[in-house]
Scaffold this motif. Structure first.
Motif, PDB file in Angstrom:
ATOM      1  N   TYR A 132      34.648  42.252  44.141  1.00  0.00           N
ATOM      2  CA  TYR A 132      35.731  42.740  43.291  1.00  0.00           C
ATOM      3  C   TYR A 132      35.169  43.743  42.302  1.00  0.00           C
ATOM      4  CZ  TYR A 132      37.009  38.159  45.016  1.00  0.00           C
ATOM      5  OH  TYR A 132      37.194  37.077  45.805  1.00  0.00           O
ATOM      6  N   TYR A 135      37.010  44.358  39.038  1.00  0.00           N
ATOM      7  CA  TYR A 135      37.472  43.201  38.273  1.00  0.00           C
ATOM      8  C   TYR A 135      36.834  43.154  36.885  1.00  0.00           C
ATOM      9  CZ  TYR A 135      39.364  38.449  37.730  1.00  0.00           C
ATOM     10  OH  TYR A 135      40.048  37.349  37.307  1.00  0.00           O
ATOM     11  N   GLU A 138      38.839  45.278  34.576  1.00  0.00           N
ATOM     12  CA  GLU A 138      40.122  44.619  34.303  1.00  0.00           C
ATOM     13  C   GLU A 138      39.956  43.493  33.291  1.00  0.00           C
ATOM     14  OE1 GLU A 138      42.626  42.748  37.472  1.00  0.00           O
ATOM     15  OE2 GLU A 138      41.874  44.470  38.610  1.00  0.00           O
ATOM     16  N   ARG A 173      35.904  34.924  40.488  1.00  0.00           N
ATOM     17  CA  ARG A 173      37.196  34.319  40.828  1.00  0.00           C
ATOM     18  C   ARG A 173      37.023  32.901  41.376  1.00  0.00           C
ATOM     19  NH1 ARG A 173      41.618  38.239  42.048  1.00  0.00           N
ATOM     20  NH2 ARG A 173      40.911  40.267  41.393  1.00  0.00           N
TER      21      ARG A 173
END
Ligand SMILES: Nc1ncnc2c1ncn2[C@@H]1O[C@H](COP(=O)(O)OP(=O)(O)OP(=O)(O)O)[C@@H](O)[C@H]1O
Ligand SMILES: [Mg+2]
Length: 236
Positions: A132, A135, A138, A173
């Motif tokens: 990711y 990520y 983010e 995650r």
């Protein structure tokens, strides 16, 4: 080599993502013998949010560390995603942990010589390739640490370090997130923003969340509330 290998096999329903049985941790301090965690049983289903509350010194962190495979019990079992954590070889346990589990420590545990960004990406490196790549950006934006990514922990406030520790715990995650007082160093508004982020992430990833908190209002938002008293866990 671990002490508690056993050939006992039990069937855990696939939905019971976290199960502990007869979990105990004893400490000896000179002549005194403390059962920090005393014969705890717990079952958390996939996707549930379980909150653990209790007085200081009641054994919450000790319990959480064992549930996440970070600290070995004196006796008892922990099954995470069907795996008997303390029956795995050390290497397998650490791989399993870095891929499946996120942990937000009460005292952050950031590496002091690495910047915020390096601390977060280290967790990703340990877990293997980066799946990711965006990520981090983010997360940093959502946690409002995007302007702190190149700072060392010593150059950040307690609340900022805590949010870096949150980003590190979420970067892979994880299927299950353990959070030990994740809002302990945050003001009311930042605390609310963080809880909202954790609950959104949980919904997005169908993640299971086990959180220790002193804040009754946060605990009330959980699906299940447990209390810890003198090492003994009870569901409310
Ligand atoms: N490494 C250790 N050696 C000896 N005793 C310990 C150790 N770690 C924890 N304890 C003791 O175990 C008990 C439970 O500690 P723990 O940190 O789990 O409490 P807690 O509920 O997380 O408290 P707090 O809310 O203050 O974080 C305490 O009495 C503590 O002193
Ligand atoms: Mg604690």
């Amino acid at each position: 080599m671990r002490k508690h290998r056993s050939t006992e096999k039990i069937d855990i329903p696939a939905d019971d993502v976290l199960v502990c049985r007869a979990l105990t941790k004893s400490y000896f301090q000179g002549e005194t013998h403390i059962k920090a965690v005393n014969d705890c049983y717990l079952t958390v289903k996939k996707g549930e949010f379980a909150a653990i509350i209790g007085e200081s010194g009641s054994g919450k962190s000790t319990l959480l560390h064992m549930l996440a495979g970070l600290d070995e019990p004196s006796s008892g079992k922990v099954y995470l995603a069907g795996k008997d954590l303390f029956d795995m070889p050390d290497r397998e346990l650490s791989d399993f942990r870095s891929q499946k589990i996120g942990f937000i420590f009460q005292s952050f545990h950031l590496l002091p010589v690495l910047t915020a960004k390096e601390n977060i990406l280290l967790a990703q490196k340990i877990a293997g390739a980066s799946h990711y790549p965006r990520y981090l950006d983010e997360l940093a934006k959502m946690l409002k640490i995007d302007d702190r990514l190149h700072h060392l922990p010593s150059e950040m406030s307690g609340g900022q370090q805590q949010r870096v520790a949150v980003a590190r715990a979420l970067i892979n995650r994880p299927a299950i997130l353990f959070a030990d007082e994740p809002t302990g160093n945050l003001d009311e508004e930042s605390s609310e923003e963080l809880i909202r982020l954790l609950l959104e992430t949980r919904a997005e990833l169908s993640q299971t969340l086990v959180m220790v908190t002193h804040d009754k209002r946060i605990a009330e938002r959980a699906d299940r509330i447990f209390t810890m008293k003198n090492g003994v866990l009870r569901e409310m």
